[in-house]
Design an enzyme around this catalytic site. Structure first.
Site, PDB file in Angstrom:
ATOM      1  N   HIS A 374       4.801 -26.371  -4.379  1.00 28.24           N
ATOM      2  CA  HIS A 374       3.993 -27.483  -3.848  1.00 28.24           C
ATOM      3  C   HIS A 374       3.082 -26.976  -2.727  1.00 28.24           C
ATOM      4  O   HIS A 374       2.474 -27.769  -2.023  1.00 28.24           O
ATOM      5  CB  HIS A 374       4.899 -28.574  -3.278  1.00 28.24           C
ATOM      6  CG  HIS A 374       5.915 -29.093  -4.248  1.00 28.24           C
ATOM      7  ND1 HIS A 374       5.776 -30.279  -4.921  1.00 28.24           N
ATOM      8  CD2 HIS A 374       7.092 -28.580  -4.670  1.00 28.24           C
ATOM      9  CE1 HIS A 374       6.814 -30.481  -5.699  1.00 28.24           C
ATOM     10  NE2 HIS A 374       7.637 -29.470  -5.579  1.00 28.24           N
ATOM     11  N   LYS A 566       0.267 -42.186   4.945  1.00 30.04           N
ATOM     12  CA  LYS A 566       0.813 -40.905   4.532  1.00 30.04           C
ATOM     13  C   LYS A 566       1.313 -40.174   5.770  1.00 30.04           C
ATOM     14  O   LYS A 566       0.994 -40.590   6.899  1.00 30.04           O
ATOM     15  CB  LYS A 566      -0.213 -40.072   3.783  1.00 30.04           C
ATOM     16  CG  LYS A 566      -1.546 -39.913   4.512  1.00 30.04           C
ATOM     17  CD  LYS A 566      -2.625 -39.311   3.608  1.00 30.04           C
ATOM     18  CE  LYS A 566      -3.231 -40.322   2.688  1.00 30.04           C
ATOM     19  NZ  LYS A 566      -3.680 -39.792   1.413  1.00 30.04           N
ATOM     20  N   ARG A 567       2.038 -39.082   5.612  1.00 33.32           N
ATOM     21  CA  ARG A 567       2.467 -38.304   6.786  1.00 33.32           C
ATOM     22  C   ARG A 567       1.236 -37.933   7.585  1.00 33.32           C
ATOM     23  O   ARG A 567       0.163 -37.675   7.029  1.00 33.32           O
ATOM     24  CB  ARG A 567       3.212 -37.051   6.313  1.00 33.32           C
ATOM     25  CG  ARG A 567       4.642 -37.297   5.833  1.00 33.32           C
ATOM     26  CD  ARG A 567       5.527 -37.858   6.899  1.00 33.32           C
ATOM     27  NE  ARG A 567       5.839 -36.936   7.966  1.00 33.32           N
ATOM     28  CZ  ARG A 567       6.972 -36.224   8.013  1.00 33.32           C
ATOM     29  NH1 ARG A 567       7.859 -36.319   7.032  1.00 33.32           N
ATOM     30  NH2 ARG A 567       7.212 -35.418   9.031  1.00 33.32           N
ATOM     31  N   LYS A 572      -4.778 -33.930   6.565  1.00 28.85           N
ATOM     32  CA  LYS A 572      -4.971 -35.214   5.868  1.00 28.85           C
ATOM     33  C   LYS A 572      -6.049 -36.055   6.584  1.00 28.85           C
ATOM     34  O   LYS A 572      -6.487 -37.074   6.097  1.00 28.85           O
ATOM     35  CB  LYS A 572      -3.643 -35.952   5.773  1.00 28.85           C
ATOM     36  CG  LYS A 572      -2.621 -35.268   4.845  1.00 28.85           C
ATOM     37  CD  LYS A 572      -1.282 -35.983   4.846  1.00 28.85           C
ATOM     38  CE  LYS A 572      -0.232 -35.254   4.031  1.00 28.85           C
ATOM     39  NZ  LYS A 572      -0.269 -35.554   2.583  1.00 28.85           N
ATOM     40  N   THR A 677      -0.082 -37.956  -4.193  1.00 36.51           N
ATOM     41  CA  THR A 677       0.420 -38.959  -5.141  1.00 36.51           C
ATOM     42  C   THR A 677       0.080 -40.377  -4.694  1.00 36.51           C
ATOM     43  O   THR A 677       0.058 -41.302  -5.498  1.00 36.51           O
ATOM     44  CB  THR A 677       1.962 -38.855  -5.245  1.00 36.51           C
ATOM     45  OG1 THR A 677       2.511 -38.797  -3.930  1.00 36.51           O
ATOM     46  CG2 THR A 677       2.381 -37.621  -6.014  1.00 36.51           C
ATOM     47  N   LYS A 681      -0.779 -44.241  -6.789  1.00 36.54           N
ATOM     48  CA  LYS A 681      -0.083 -45.517  -6.579  1.00 36.54           C
ATOM     49  C   LYS A 681      -1.093 -46.620  -6.260  1.00 36.54           C
ATOM     50  O   LYS A 681      -1.036 -47.718  -6.801  1.00 36.54           O
ATOM     51  CB  LYS A 681       0.930 -45.380  -5.447  1.00 36.54           C
ATOM     52  CG  LYS A 681       2.043 -44.369  -5.739  1.00 36.54           C
ATOM     53  CD  LYS A 681       2.773 -43.923  -4.488  1.00 36.54           C
ATOM     54  CE  LYS A 681       3.673 -42.724  -4.781  1.00 36.54           C
ATOM     55  NZ  LYS A 681       4.221 -42.114  -3.542  1.00 36.54           N
TER      56      LYS A 681
HETATM   57  N1  LIG Z   1      10.398 -28.806   3.986  1.00 37.08           N
HETATM   58  C1  LIG Z   1       9.283 -29.075   3.240  1.00 37.08           C
HETATM   59  C2  LIG Z   1       9.123 -30.372   2.710  1.00 37.08           C
HETATM   60  C3  LIG Z   1       8.000 -30.656   1.930  1.00 37.08           C
HETATM   61  C4  LIG Z   1       7.059 -29.654   1.678  1.00 37.08           C
HETATM   62  C5  LIG Z   1       5.899 -29.953   0.845  1.00 37.08           C
HETATM   63  N2  LIG Z   1       5.061 -29.051   0.403  1.00 37.08           N
HETATM   64  N3  LIG Z   1       4.131 -29.724  -0.340  1.00 37.08           N
HETATM   65  C6  LIG Z   1       4.422 -30.983  -0.312  1.00 37.08           C
HETATM   66  C7  LIG Z   1       3.647 -32.059  -1.038  1.00 37.08           C
HETATM   67  O1  LIG Z   1       4.212 -32.168  -2.354  1.00 37.08           O
HETATM   68  C8  LIG Z   1       3.617 -33.262  -3.081  1.00 37.08           C
HETATM   69  C9  LIG Z   1       4.314 -33.364  -4.412  1.00 37.08           C
HETATM   70  O2  LIG Z   1       4.033 -32.260  -5.214  1.00 37.08           O
HETATM   71  C10 LIG Z   1       2.114 -33.035  -3.260  1.00 37.08           C
HETATM   72  O3  LIG Z   1       1.540 -34.182  -3.904  1.00 37.08           O
HETATM   73  C11 LIG Z   1       1.442 -32.824  -1.901  1.00 37.08           C
HETATM   74  O4  LIG Z   1       0.066 -32.485  -2.089  1.00 37.08           O
HETATM   75  C12 LIG Z   1       2.160 -31.697  -1.133  1.00 37.08           C
HETATM   76  O5  LIG Z   1       1.602 -31.593   0.183  1.00 37.08           O
HETATM   77  N4  LIG Z   1       5.519 -31.180   0.391  1.00 37.08           N
HETATM   78  C13 LIG Z   1       7.223 -28.377   2.208  1.00 37.08           C
HETATM   79  C14 LIG Z   1       8.354 -28.095   2.993  1.00 37.08           C
END
Ligand SMILES: Nc1ccc(-c2nnc([C@@H]3O[C@H](CO)[C@@H](O)[C@H](O)[C@H]3O)[nH]2)cc1
Length: 743
Positions: A374, A566-567, A572, A677, A681
């Site tokens: 991700h 969002k976070r 962002k 995502t 939604k």
């Molecule tokens: N602890 C930790 C926790 C979380 C992450 C992390 N990395 N990417 C993401 C998000 O996943 C989503 C689902 O695939 C994407 O839509 C989004 O663009 C992306 O920023 N979350 C990394 C580390």
């Protein structure tokens, strides 16, 4: 093998039960009242909303359990290939509505409750969110479980049962304050504690050489053992009886008494040591970007991996006498690098405990693992300090070194002695802090590596994992994020759900989201537009009530609701949104009163949590609230512009906000959002998008047409040059003045 027969195989057996319950509301009432009396232990003649919710939840859970047992029985008989989804985070939200809807008995329960004087929706709001995750990655896991169940996959989800989920966000004087998430304080009817499904998980210790079969073998002598206890959450599919399991592990003290302490009379220390064990599953790390190379985080990762794999291998061995069929019966999906210790753990179990030779174990490992990444930026990739690993999991470190040795030897044959590239591709990073590159480990040992959007996949191939793509192009693919319409339309927007089914003439879209395209035939239908506007207005009224309740700000539903939830992250660009709001405010203040009639009234809604250690993100929250204070109390602006910061954004808040949004903002700096995502939604709830060409927005743009969304901002290939040039924009004085004021 799909579980399609699930529907047929057991329909006969329990169809009678379903038909009986569906046809006879009084039986549901009796079921609920029995739970009031015997489960909640309250008088069936006098109980409140929360007690009614508890009873209702247990009644729905009974229905889940019936199907759940059918499903497990069915798959035990069929012994299909099972998909095991390993994730450190699951953002499940509430379960009541989702379960009742997927079971197809929500309306029957609503009718039964009405006669008892209760409203289903009121009781549904009694449930606290299960927030065992940070954001998009965690909610994707939850949506994937719903889809795996609905599509009849024989799937399992494995994760951690954090005692405290993502912190509760409280806003005081505009600042974020974090409070623990006491989500278990009032019980959790959606989980079943499996006191007999427990596994020992070991840490620390040493590795010795032992004579074995005329040779030597490694033996790990662990220093500490913790008990993993399974808590099962049934996940029902929609329109099927397939009900799969989300198995979450909690850490408990092992039964091994700390005799040393007892013998020395150090009873307190013995008890304290036992509590140390429970710390492993106590709290979710609240960072959704930086990888916490902390020992506790590593213990969490290995703890859930070890327990899950013991469970998976035990299940396999229940019906297989050797590991020949293991790759045909087991698929392990790594949700990011967080579960990557599973690779070394499978090697350890197969070699050290099952006594397979190394190459055979390696062949199995490379067939069973797939890896979803991700991450878009190389600096975001997880690295584990070797010294930490050497102490915590000495045998696993040896195995990772051995994997790396064989891999690099093979690599030399493929690419020659290109030492720079060999060094980049090594699983072990030498440098100031010798580390294990977990993404490299995952890629080397997985047969597929997927990004989460097409744009993301291009970044992986050309930047993040370029060396690996050039070596193994066949491994790389992408699976653009998806979201489940069961949660994001049927549960969260029932009036829209009814409208869609009416105008499509079927509810089949609830299982097959592509059928929504059928609405295009009615796109010009004025009656549909009228009903659509009514649905939106009802949702906006619900949202306006919530906004007033949470912030005291009265907003007009005839204003445009412009949402960014969002976070909070710099990439962002909530800050860009706020600066835009300041500009809008400034323009209104400086325009002739007569011109103000042309202004479209707008309610700007911003929500999201900042990681506790992310200072800039916390300041952005303060800025939002300060600007809101200024604007909302300016009678000169009135209803032309409002700004609201919604506190404690979570899945349930999203379910309320998204259906009421007219416009939503997805304005990340191009090249920074792997997918995203939220846009999907909002879109499936009929909301317009204001977006940059980043992540999944690019595919959305192709799907719905550029003319049907508001695109802006630099493209991915333009960003580096803009960064290089630096800020040329002269911040107009009024910005500086206002920003200085509000900060
Ligand atoms: N602890 C930790 C926790 C979380 C992450 C992390 N990395 N990417 C993401 C998000 O996943 C989503 C689902 O695939 C994407 O839509 C989004 O663009 C992306 O920023 N979350 C990394 C580390």
């Amino acid at each position: 093998l799909r579980g399609g027969e699930t529907r047929v195989g057991v329909e006969r057996m329990f169809g009678l039960m379903d038909r009986f319950l569906k046809s006879d509301p009084s039986s549901l009432q009796k079921d609920i009242l029995d739970h009031v009396e015997y489960t909640v232990a309250r008088s069936r003649f006098s109980f409140d909303d929360f007690e009614a919710y508890q009873a209702l939840a247990h009644s729905v859970r009974d229905r889940l359990i019936e199907r759940w047992h059918d499903t497990q029985l069915h798959f035990k008989k069929k012994d299909p290939k099972r998909i095991y989804f390993l994730s450190m985070e699951f953002l499940m939200g509430r379960s009541l509505s989702n379960s009742a809807i997927n079971l197809g008995i929500r309306d029957q329960y609503a009718d039964a409750l009405k006669e008892l004087g209760f409203e289903f929706e009121v009781l549904a709001e009694q449930e606290g969110d299960a927030a065992l995750g940070n954001g998009g990655l965690a909610r994707l896991s939850a949506c994937q479980m719903d889809s795996l169940a609905t599509m009849d996959y024989p799937a399992w989800g494995y994760g951690l049962r954090y005692q405290y989920g993502l912190f509760r966000q409280v806003i005081l004087d505009g600042y974020q304050h974090e409070q623990p998430d006491y989500w278990l304080n009032f019980g959790n009817p959606w989980e079943i504690e499996r006191v007999h499904v427990t596994y020992p998980v070991k840490f620390y210790g040493t590795v010795e050489d032992e004579n074995f079969n005329g040779g030597k073998r490694k033996v790990w002598l662990p220093g500490e053992t913790v008990e993993a206890v399974a808590y099962d959450n049934p996940i029902p599919g929609h329109g099927t009886r397939n009900t799969i399991t989300l198995r979450l592990w909690a850490a408990k003290p092992s039964d091994q008494i700390d005799m040393e302490s007892y013998n020395t009379g150090d009873y307190i220390n013995a008890v304290v040591n036992r509590q140390r064990a429970e710390t492993i599953s106590s709290v979710l790390y609240p960072d959704d970007r930086s990888y916490q190379g902390k020992e506790l985080r590593l213990k969490q990762q290995y703890f859930f991996v070890s327990a899950s794999l013991q469970d998976i291998i035990r299940r396999f061995k229940d019906s297989h006498s050797n590991f020949d069929d293991f790759p045909e019966k087991v698929a392990l999906q790594l949700n990011d690098t967080h579960p990557s210790f599973a690779i070394a753990e499978v090697m350890r179990v197969l070699v050290d405990e099952e006594h397979l030779d190394w190459n055979r174990a390696w062949d199995i490992v490379c067939k069973i693992f797939s890896f979803t990444t991700h991450t878009v930026l190389p600096e975001g990739l997880e690295k584990v300090p070797v010294d930490l690993l050497e102490s915590l999991l000495p045998r696993h470190l040896q195995i990772i070194y051995d994997i790396n040795f064989d891999y690099i030897e093979e690599l030399k044959k493929r690419i020659g002695l290109d030492y720079d590239r060999l060094s980049r591709m090594s699983i072990v990073e030498d440098g100031a802090i010798k580390s294990i590159r977990m993404a490299n480990l995952a890629i080397v040992c997985s047969h597929t590596v997927n990004g989460v959007s097409r744009v993301h996949s291009e970044l992986l191939k050309t930047r993040v994992f370029k060396d690996f793509y050039e070596l193994w192009p066949h491994k790389f693919d992408y699976k653009t994020n998806g979201v489940t319409q069961r949660r994001w339309i049927v549960v969260s927007n029932p009036s829209l759900s009814a409208l869609i089914s009416k105008w499509l003439g079927t509810e089949a879209w609830i299982r097959d989201v592509d059928l929504l395209a059928g609405l295009q035939e009615q796109a010009a239908n004025a009656d549909l537009h009228e009903e659509w506007r009514m649905v939106r207005k009802v949702n906006k009224m619900r949202l306006a009530e919530y906004i007033e309740a949470m912030s005291g700000v009265k907003v007009s539903v005839s204003a445009m609701f412009d949402v960014q939830i969002k976070r909070i992250h710099e990439y962002k660009r909530q800050l860009l949104n706020v600066l835009g709001i300041i500009h809008r405010y400034d323009c209104i203040k400086n325009m002739e009163k007569s011109d103000r009639t042309k202004v479209v009234p707008r309610v700007c809604i911003i929500g999201g949590k900042a990681a506790p250690g992310y200072e800039i993100a916390r300041k952005i929250i303060k800025l939002c609230n300060a600007v809101a204070e200024k604007i909302n109390n300016d009678p000169d602006v009135g209803d032309l512009l409002k700004l609201v910061f919604i506190p404690d954004y979570n899945v349930s808040v999203a379910e309320l906000v998204i259906p009421g949004a007219d416009l939503s903002q997805h304005i990340s700096t191009a090249g920074h959002e792997a997918s995203g995502t939220g846009s999907m939604k909002f879109l499936m709830n009929g909301c317009l998008l204001l977006a940059t060409e980043d992540g999944s927005t690019v595919e959305i743009m192709e799907e719905i047409g550029k003319d049907n969304m508001f695109l802006f901002g630099a493209k991915m290939h333009e960003v580096p040059a803009l960064r290089e040039k630096g800020p040329t924009l002269k911040v107009p004085l009024q910005f500086a003045r206002v920003v200085r004021y509000v900060m």
